[in-house]
Scaffold this motif. Structure first.
Motif, PDB file in Angstrom:
ATOM      1  N   SER A  52       0.835  -1.184   0.000  1.00 61.37           N
ATOM      2  CA  SER A  52       0.000   0.000   0.000  1.00 61.37           C
ATOM      3  C   SER A  52       0.871   1.235   0.000  1.00 61.37           C
ATOM      4  N   ALA A  53       0.430   2.249  -0.739  1.00 57.69           N
ATOM      5  CA  ALA A  53       1.149   3.513  -0.737  1.00 57.69           C
ATOM      6  C   ALA A  53       0.856   4.300   0.531  1.00 57.69           C
ATOM      7  N   VAL A  54      -0.217   3.939   1.211  1.00 51.41           N
ATOM      8  CA  VAL A  54      -0.609   4.619   2.439  1.00 51.41           C
ATOM      9  C   VAL A  54      -0.017   3.860   3.626  1.00 51.41           C
ATOM     10  N   PRO A  55       0.741   4.568   4.480  1.00 44.23           N
ATOM     11  CA  PRO A  55       1.298   3.887   5.661  1.00 44.23           C
ATOM     12  C   PRO A  55       0.190   3.320   6.541  1.00 44.23           C
ATOM     13  N   ARG A  56       0.458   2.150   7.090  1.00 45.64           N
ATOM     14  CA  ARG A  56      -0.507   1.494   7.975  1.00 45.64           C
ATOM     15  C   ARG A  56      -0.501   2.137   9.348  1.00 45.64           C
ATOM     16  N   LYS A  57      -1.643   2.154   9.984  1.00 46.94           N
ATOM     17  CA  LYS A  57      -1.763   2.680  11.341  1.00 46.94           C
ATOM     18  C   LYS A  57      -1.629   1.527  12.329  1.00 46.94           C
ATOM     19  N   PRO A  58      -1.141   1.829  13.535  1.00 43.36           N
ATOM     20  CA  PRO A  58      -1.052   0.777  14.557  1.00 43.36           C
ATOM     21  C   PRO A  58      -2.439   0.270  14.945  1.00 43.36           C
ATOM     22  N   GLU A  59      -2.490  -0.982  15.354  1.00 42.02           N
ATOM     23  CA  GLU A  59      -3.725  -1.553  15.881  1.00 42.02           C
ATOM     24  C   GLU A  59      -4.002  -0.905  17.236  1.00 42.02           C
ATOM     25  N   ASP A  60      -5.260  -0.793  17.583  1.00 43.43           N
ATOM     26  CA  ASP A  60      -5.637  -0.200  18.870  1.00 43.43           C
ATOM     27  C   ASP A  60      -5.777  -1.313  19.906  1.00 43.43           C
ATOM     28  N   ILE A  61      -4.654  -1.650  20.526  1.00 46.74           N
ATOM     29  CA  ILE A  61      -4.644  -2.691  21.554  1.00 46.74           C
ATOM     30  C   ILE A  61      -4.190  -2.024  22.850  1.00 46.74           C
ATOM     31  N   PRO A  62      -5.117  -1.731  23.741  1.00 46.11           N
ATOM     32  CA  PRO A  62      -4.751  -1.025  24.979  1.00 46.11           C
ATOM     33  C   PRO A  62      -3.880  -1.881  25.903  1.00 46.11           C
ATOM     34  N   ARG A  63      -3.071  -1.183  26.671  1.00 45.56           N
ATOM     35  CA  ARG A  63      -2.197  -1.837  27.651  1.00 45.56           C
ATOM     36  C   ARG A  63      -3.017  -2.197  28.890  1.00 45.56           C
ATOM     37  N   PRO A  64      -3.012  -3.471  29.255  1.00 46.15           N
ATOM     38  CA  PRO A  64      -3.735  -3.850  30.477  1.00 46.15           C
ATOM     39  C   PRO A  64      -3.047  -3.290  31.724  1.00 46.15           C
ATOM     40  N   GLN A  65      -3.799  -3.193  32.809  1.00 48.83           N
ATOM     41  CA  GLN A  65      -3.212  -2.698  34.049  1.00 48.83           C
ATOM     42  C   GLN A  65      -2.094  -3.603  34.538  1.00 48.83           C
ATOM     43  N   GLU A  66      -2.324  -4.887  34.501  1.00 55.79           N
ATOM     44  CA  GLU A  66      -1.320  -5.868  34.907  1.00 55.79           C
ATOM     45  C   GLU A  66      -0.847  -6.587  33.640  1.00 55.79           C
ATOM     46  N   GLU A  67       0.456  -6.487  33.348  1.00 56.61           N
ATOM     47  CA  GLU A  67       0.979  -7.100  32.131  1.00 56.61           C
ATOM     48  C   GLU A  67       2.420  -7.527  32.367  1.00 56.61           C
ATOM     49  N   SER A  68       2.752  -8.690  31.888  1.00 58.25           N
ATOM     50  CA  SER A  68       4.136  -9.154  31.967  1.00 58.25           C
ATOM     51  C   SER A  68       4.913  -8.585  30.778  1.00 58.25           C
ATOM     52  N   VAL A  69       6.215  -8.629  30.865  1.00 63.58           N
ATOM     53  CA  VAL A  69       7.064  -8.162  29.769  1.00 63.58           C
ATOM     54  C   VAL A  69       6.816  -9.017  28.527  1.00 63.58           C
ATOM     55  N   VAL A  70       6.660 -10.313  28.725  1.00 63.19           N
ATOM     56  CA  VAL A  70       6.403 -11.225  27.603  1.00 63.19           C
ATOM     57  C   VAL A  70       5.089 -10.854  26.920  1.00 63.19           C
ATOM     58  N   ALA A  71       4.045 -10.635  27.703  1.00 63.12           N
ATOM     59  CA  ALA A  71       2.745 -10.253  27.138  1.00 63.12           C
ATOM     60  C   ALA A  71       2.840  -8.898  26.439  1.00 63.12           C
ATOM     61  N   ALA A  72       3.625  -7.995  26.981  1.00 67.05           N
ATOM     62  CA  ALA A  72       3.801  -6.681  26.349  1.00 67.05           C
ATOM     63  C   ALA A  72       4.476  -6.821  24.988  1.00 67.05           C
ATOM     64  N   MET A  73       5.472  -7.691  24.888  1.00 70.60           N
ATOM     65  CA  MET A  73       6.126  -7.917  23.591  1.00 70.60           C
ATOM     66  C   MET A  73       5.113  -8.441  22.578  1.00 70.60           C
ATOM     67  N   ARG A  74       4.282  -9.365  23.003  1.00 69.28           N
ATOM     68  CA  ARG A  74       3.258  -9.902  22.092  1.00 69.28           C
ATOM     69  C   ARG A  74       2.282  -8.797  21.672  1.00 69.28           C
ATOM     70  N   ARG A  75       1.837  -8.006  22.646  1.00 67.74           N
ATOM     71  CA  ARG A  75       0.883  -6.928  22.356  1.00 67.74           C
ATOM     72  C   ARG A  75       1.484  -5.902  21.409  1.00 67.74           C
ATOM     73  N   LEU A  76       2.715  -5.493  21.671  1.00 72.95           N
ATOM     74  CA  LEU A  76       3.350  -4.473  20.839  1.00 72.95           C
ATOM     75  C   LEU A  76       3.651  -4.995  19.437  1.00 72.95           C
ATOM     76  N   THR A  77       3.993  -6.258  19.327  1.00 70.69           N
ATOM     77  CA  THR A  77       4.224  -6.860  18.015  1.00 70.69           C
ATOM     78  C   THR A  77       2.929  -6.871  17.207  1.00 70.69           C
ATOM     79  N   LYS A  78       1.796  -7.128  17.873  1.00 68.13           N
ATOM     80  CA  LYS A  78       0.497  -7.105  17.195  1.00 68.13           C
ATOM     81  C   LYS A  78       0.046  -5.674  16.911  1.00 68.13           C
ATOM     82  N   THR A  79       0.389  -4.755  17.810  1.00 70.09           N
ATOM     83  CA  THR A  79       0.008  -3.355  17.635  1.00 70.09           C
ATOM     84  C   THR A  79       0.731  -2.728  16.445  1.00 70.09           C
ATOM     85  N   PHE A  80       2.008  -3.071  16.281  1.00 64.59           N
ATOM     86  CA  PHE A  80       2.835  -2.479  15.232  1.00 64.59           C
ATOM     87  C   PHE A  80       3.357  -3.551  14.266  1.00 64.59           C
TER      88      PHE A  80
END
Length: 130
Positions: A52-80
């Motif tokens: 696509s010529a149009v840059p993609r936007k990040p997914e809207d995946i909010p950060r949970p209150q309680e999150e492990s570093v491993v879960a954050a890596m998964r979330r951020l990989t899916k977000t971006f």
């Protein structure tokens, strides 16, 4: 009859031995990091940009209150999913290591991971501006 483990190549047997000696938290971190590396390997960076010529936007995946570093890596990989994971590898690895081996608090590491992913998203936007 040989067991399936004996028939594995030496480096795979070594990895299994190391894995078996880790506690549950470190096993989960190793598994998440392996998933991250696999996604990085499977990523088709230039092909994604050509989609696509149009840059993609990040997914809207909010950060949970309680999150492990491993879960954050998964979330951020899916977000971006559009950013180049090769560029993230060294810094993300050092942040995860700081948490796992040096005891840096998870919230602090996750904050730094979020900044890292955001910075690389901004680089992606600059490269894909029309």
């Amino acid at each position: 009859m040989l067991s399936p483990v004996v028939s594995l190549p030496r480096e795979q047997r070594r990895l299994l031995r190391l894995y078996s000696r880790l506690d549950d938290q470190r096993r989960a971190s190793l598994e998440a990091f392996a998933e991250f590396l696999l996604q990085q390997q499977e990523q088709t960076g230039p092909a994604l940009e050509a989609e696509s010529a149009v840059p993609r936007k990040p997914e809207d995946i909010p950060r949970p209150q309680e999150e492990s570093v491993v879960a954050a890596m998964r979330r951020l990989t899916k977000t971006f999913p559009m950013i180049d994971r090769d560029a993230l590898l060294d810094r993300a690895t050092s942040l995860m290591t700081a948490h796992m081996l040096q005891g840096q608090p998870a919230d602090q590491v996750i904050d730094e991971l979020e900044v890292l992913f955001q910075e690389h998203y901004e680089i992606y936007l600059q490269k894909n501006e029309t």
